[in-house]
Write a protein that holds these residues in place. Structure first.
Motif, mmCIF file in Angstrom:
data_model
loop_
_atom_site.group_PDB
_atom_site.id
_atom_site.type_symbol
_atom_site.label_atom_id
_atom_site.label_comp_id
_atom_site.label_asym_id
_atom_site.label_seq_id
_atom_site.Cartn_x
_atom_site.Cartn_y
_atom_site.Cartn_z
ATOM 1 N N ILE A 60 0.864 -1.190 0.000
ATOM 2 C CA ILE A 60 0.000 0.000 0.000
ATOM 3 C C ILE A 60 0.899 1.238 0.000
ATOM 4 N N HIS A 62 1.094 5.244 1.017
ATOM 5 C CA HIS A 62 0.422 6.158 1.950
ATOM 6 C C HIS A 62 0.683 7.589 1.497
ATOM 7 N N TRP A 87 -11.170 9.498 4.176
ATOM 8 C CA TRP A 87 -9.759 9.863 4.348
ATOM 9 C C TRP A 87 -9.652 11.146 5.122
ATOM 10 N N THR A 92 -8.349 1.657 2.304
ATOM 11 C CA THR A 92 -7.400 1.608 1.184
ATOM 12 C C THR A 92 -8.182 1.389 -0.100
ATOM 13 N N ALA A 115 -2.608 0.198 -4.631
ATOM 14 C CA ALA A 115 -3.389 0.346 -3.401
ATOM 15 C C ALA A 115 -2.934 1.630 -2.699
ATOM 16 N N ILE A 116 -3.887 2.520 -2.413
ATOM 17 C CA ILE A 116 -3.549 3.838 -1.850
ATOM 18 C C ILE A 116 -4.390 4.136 -0.615
ATOM 19 N N ARG A 117 -3.726 4.726 0.378
ATOM 20 C CA ARG A 117 -4.451 5.118 1.592
ATOM 21 C C ARG A 117 -3.897 6.433 2.103
ATOM 22 N N GLU A 175 -6.013 -3.693 10.496
ATOM 23 C CA GLU A 175 -5.583 -3.055 9.261
ATOM 24 C C GLU A 175 -6.771 -2.443 8.527
ATOM 25 N N SER A 176 -6.441 -1.626 7.520
ATOM 26 C CA SER A 176 -7.474 -0.921 6.771
ATOM 27 C C SER A 176 -8.377 -1.884 5.992
ATOM 28 N N ILE A 178 -9.910 -2.846 2.533
ATOM 29 C CA ILE A 178 -9.422 -2.625 1.160
ATOM 30 C C ILE A 178 -10.569 -2.822 0.171
#
Ligand code: TXA
Ligand code: MG
Length: 314
Positions: A60, A62, A87, A92, A115-117, A175-176, A178
Motif C-alpha cells: 500500500i 500512503h 480519508w 485503502t 493500493a492507496i491510503r 488493518e485498513s 481494502i
C-alpha cells in the motif's frame, strides 16, 4: 543512538532516514507500518527483505492528500466520494495506475493497479515532508500478527528497521479495509477497520470475491496473522492443560484476557492483536477464543481469527 523514539520528537530524523533510503516503523490509526520512500527501488526492496515478504505481494502507498494520490492512481467518481468520506482513515482504495507514476516497480508487484491510503498522523506528515508517498506494509515479519504498539515492532523486527516512532497503541487496531475500484463493481478485498455497512450508500453493494479468486488481494494468504502457538476459534469445550482463553463480553474463562468485558466489538478490535501477542508470549501451549459476534468490526475480527487459526503451527 536510540532506535525507538517518541513520534513527535523523531519526525526530523525519520524524514532524513526515509530520504536516504532507510526504513522507519511509523504508527497509523490502524497498525504500525514499515515505511520506505515508494519511489526508491532499493528502499522498497529493503521492506521485502526485512519482512521476509514474498515479492508477489504488493504494498500500500500512503499519501497526504487526494491530490498526491492522483499522481499515482486514476480516481473515478466512486474513488473521489469514498476518499472524501473516509480519508484520512482506515480505508485503502485499489485503483488503476497512472502512466509515468514513478513508483518503484516492486511496490505494485507488476500489477497495473495500486493500493492507496491516506492515514492520519505521522505517516501522512512524513509523506508531506518527502513530497513522496510511503510504501508501508504492516511492520511485522510476514505471516505474523500485525503490531499495534511500538514494542511489538521492536520485538519482531529489531534492528532490521532504522528507527521506530512510538505513538502508543493504535486506536483502530485492525488493518485498513481494502476496496478495489478497478472494475465496474466495487470489490471488498479485505475486511478491516471500517465498518463495511458504511460504503453501501456511496458505491452500492460491495462484492466479496471468493477466497481463491485471483482478483483478491494477493496478500490474503489463509495462513496469516498467526501466533506461534495453536489458536482455536469459537472454543466452547473444556479447556485443556496449558490453554489460555481470549474472551469476549460474558464469555470469559481463566486464565486469559477479555477483548471487551462490555461486549463492544470496536473495543475488541482495538485490543485483538496486542492481546494475541501477549497470550502468545505467556508460556501457554494454546489459545482458545470465544465466539465473536459478526456485526460491525466483528466481521474483520473473525476474518483475522480465521487466518490465525489456519496459520498457527500445531
Ligand atoms: O492498515 C493498513 O492497511 C496497514 C497500514 C500500515 O497502512 N497496512 C497493511 O499492509 O496492512 P499489508 O501489506 O500488510 O497489507 C496490504 C494488502 C495486502 O494483502 C496486499 O496484497 C494488498 O494490500 N494489495 C496491495 N496492492 C494491491 C493491489 N494493487 N491489488 C490488490 N491488492 C493489493
Ligand atoms: Mg500485513
Amino acid at each position: 543512538m536510540e532506535h525507538l523514539v517518541n513520534a513527535a520528537d523523531g519526525m526530523k530524523r525519520a524524514a532524513a532516514i526515509l530520504r536516504s533510503g532507510g526504513l522507519v516503523a511509523v504508527p497509523t490509526e490502524t497498525v504500525y507500518g514499515l515505511a520506505a520512500d515508494a519511489t526508491n527501488a532499493d528502499a522498497v526492496a529493503g521492506i521485502y527483505a526485512a519482512k521476509g515478504r514474498p515479492s508477489f505481494n504488493p504494498l500500500i502507498i500512503h499519501v497526504d492528500s487526494v491530490a498526491m494520490a492522483q499522481r499515482y492512481g486514476r480516481f473515478d467518481g466512486r474513488a473521489h466520494r469514498l476518499a472524501e468520506h473516509f480519508w484520512p482513515g482506515p480505508l485503502t482504495l485499489v485503483v488503476p495506475l497512472t502512466e509515468n507514476h514513478g513508483l518503484a516497480p516492486a511496490v505494485t508487484a507488476g500489477l497495473n493497479s495500486v493500493a492507496i491510503r491516506q492515514p492520519s498522523g505521522p505517516m501522512a506528515a512524513l509523506a508531506t515532508a518527502l513530497d513522496h508517498p510511503l510504501a508501508a506494509p504492516s511492520a511485522n515479519s510476514s505471516g505474523r500478527v500485525s503490531p499495534t504498539m511500538a514494542q511489538h515492532v521492536a520485538a519482531d523486527l529489531g534492528t532490521k528497521v532504522d528507527l521506530i516512532l512510538d505513538n502508543g497503541s493504535c486506536p483502530v487496531g485492525l488493518e485498513s479495509t481494502i476496496i478495489s475500484l478497478v472494475a465496474d463493481t466495487a470489490l471488498l478485498l479485505r475486511e478491516g477497520g471500517l465498518d463495511r455497512s458504511f460504503a453501501a450508500g456511496i458505491v452500492g453493494p460491495l462484492i466479496n470475491p471468493k477466497p481463491d479468486a485471483h482478483v483478491a488481494a494477493p496478500g490474503m494468504l489463509s495462513a496469516h496473522y498467526a501466533p506461534r502457538i495453536p489458536l482455536l476459534k469459537d472454543f466452547a469445550k473444556p479447556m485443556p492443560e496449558g490453554m489460555v482463553f481470549l474472551g469476549f463480553g460474558e464469555t470469559m474463562r481463566e486464565p486469559g484476557l477479555n477483548l471487551s468485558p462490555s461486549g463492544d466489538v470496536k473495543e475488541a478490535a482495538h485490543n485483538l492483536f496486542a492481546m494475541l501477542q501477549e497470550l502468545d508470549r505467556s508460556g501457554a501451549r494454546s489459545i482458545g477464543v470465544a465466539a465473536i459476534p459478526h456485526h460491525g468490526l466483528g466481521a474483520a475480527i473473525n476474518d483475522r481469527l480465521q487466518r490465525a487459526a489456519h496459520g498457527s503451527k500445531e
